[in-house]
Design a protein around this motif. Sequence first.
Motif, mmCIF file in Angstrom:
data_model
loop_
_atom_site.group_PDB
_atom_site.id
_atom_site.type_symbol
_atom_site.label_atom_id
_atom_site.label_comp_id
_atom_site.label_asym_id
_atom_site.label_seq_id
_atom_site.Cartn_x
_atom_site.Cartn_y
_atom_site.Cartn_z
ATOM 1 N N ASP A 126 0.824 -1.215 0.000
ATOM 2 C CA ASP A 126 0.000 0.000 0.000
ATOM 3 C C ASP A 126 0.855 1.260 0.000
ATOM 4 O O ASP A 126 0.497 2.261 -0.637
ATOM 5 C CB ASP A 126 -0.935 -0.007 1.211
ATOM 6 N N ALA A 127 1.970 1.225 0.716
ATOM 7 C CA ALA A 127 2.865 2.383 0.728
ATOM 8 C C ALA A 127 3.401 2.650 -0.678
ATOM 9 O O ALA A 127 3.487 3.810 -1.125
ATOM 10 C CB ALA A 127 4.018 2.151 1.699
ATOM 11 N N ARG A 128 3.751 1.588 -1.384
ATOM 12 C CA ARG A 128 4.238 1.758 -2.765
ATOM 13 C C ARG A 128 3.138 2.306 -3.673
ATOM 14 O O ARG A 128 3.381 3.182 -4.503
ATOM 15 C CB ARG A 128 4.743 0.419 -3.297
ATOM 16 N N LEU A 129 1.918 1.790 -3.519
ATOM 17 C CA LEU A 129 0.816 2.257 -4.352
ATOM 18 C C LEU A 129 0.501 3.721 -4.091
ATOM 19 O O LEU A 129 0.185 4.474 -5.013
ATOM 20 C CB LEU A 129 -0.426 1.394 -4.123
ATOM 21 N N ARG A 130 0.608 4.150 -2.826
ATOM 22 C CA ARG A 130 0.386 5.573 -2.519
ATOM 23 C C ARG A 130 1.428 6.442 -3.219
ATOM 24 O O ARG A 130 1.111 7.528 -3.722
ATOM 25 C CB ARG A 130 0.414 5.806 -1.005
ATOM 26 N N GLU A 131 2.660 5.959 -3.250
ATOM 27 C CA GLU A 131 3.711 6.698 -3.958
ATOM 28 C C GLU A 131 3.410 6.799 -5.451
ATOM 29 O O GLU A 131 3.580 7.855 -6.065
ATOM 30 C CB GLU A 131 5.071 6.006 -3.757
ATOM 31 N N ALA A 178 2.617 10.091 -7.881
ATOM 32 C CA ALA A 178 3.862 10.381 -8.603
ATOM 33 C C ALA A 178 3.711 11.608 -9.492
ATOM 34 O O ALA A 178 4.681 12.330 -9.745
ATOM 35 C CB ALA A 178 4.273 9.175 -9.443
ATOM 36 N N ASN A 179 2.497 11.860 -9.980
ATOM 37 C CA ASN A 179 2.168 13.062 -10.751
ATOM 38 C C ASN A 179 0.842 13.590 -10.235
ATOM 39 O O ASN A 179 0.013 12.817 -9.733
ATOM 40 C CB ASN A 179 2.037 12.739 -12.239
ATOM 41 N N PRO A 180 0.599 14.904 -10.329
ATOM 42 C CA PRO A 180 -0.702 15.423 -9.886
ATOM 43 C C PRO A 180 -1.875 14.697 -10.551
ATOM 44 O O PRO A 180 -2.892 14.449 -9.920
ATOM 45 C CB PRO A 180 -0.638 16.900 -10.305
ATOM 46 N N ILE A 181 -1.705 14.356 -11.845
ATOM 47 C CA ILE A 181 -2.691 13.531 -12.534
ATOM 48 C C ILE A 181 -1.968 12.284 -13.031
ATOM 49 O O ILE A 181 -0.993 12.379 -13.781
ATOM 50 C CB ILE A 181 -3.338 14.262 -13.725
#
Length: 290
Positions: free
Chosen positions: A193-198, A202-205
């Motif tokens: 989940d931490a990776r997915l949040r990153e 990663a970009n505003p969109i």
Amino acid sequence: MNEVLEELARDPQLAHVRFVTVEAEDLPDLSVKHAVAAVPTFVLFSGGRAVDRVDGAKAAELSKKVQTHAQQGDVPPPPPAAPKEDLNTRLKRLVSQAPCMLFMKGTPAEPKCGFSKQIIEIFNTHGVKFSSFNILEDDEVRQGLKKFSDWPTYPQVYVNGELVGGLDIIKELVSGGELASTLPCKKTREEIDARLRELTTANPIQVFMKGDRDQPRCGFSRQLIEIMNSTGVQYGTFDIFSDEEVRQELKRFADFPTYPQVWVKGELVGGLDIVKELLEGGELDETLKV
């Protein structure tokens, strides 16, 4: 439509017709080649080339076309028998079949000896990702692998086609704290989940799609990119075909079962249908405003 195919396959007049189903997501190149923009899509082949198609769940049309082409075509000759694979070649292929291969007695669900049972318990406890081969079902492999690897007992563990060892070696790796660095182990839910949040921030969109903005690899992704480009906003993309963990886990993380997915400032907007609704309602520009 699966039931329609099953019924056609049981028709004795269509005994020479071969019915094959494929997952469009798992074979993106094939989907692109045959312009599969949605599922189900049915492509009819004769003589190795596509001769007709049916787009959508149209049972009557599919049945009629299959029967028509089957009557027009010749019954193909049976394919030649595949040459028997050399044992060493087969063993090389088997030990490299997955990043971590376990050759054991029985299956992970039903180990047939105490050593195999212990190694399964260790793998499950430490979240090791592995595939297995039941040597009790193939005596040629059972005897040949001992000589192939110069290792006389089972279970045997291979990583990237190289022998790691048996149960004693695995126990040593556990006691020395080296198991996770030697074998591919699953991440915890928190780590995933931490990776997915990153990734979602990663970009505003951020668009998670099949392929990338320059080369979408499914009809839904292609349509979404056309809409995104028409808005003139800056956005990033992530090819879910490049990372199986992301492809599977993001569906759970987002509670959204399909792709593409559009995220804005780390919040899920939705997929193609929702983006189309926002566009038609004049709300898309405001939704994508960052």
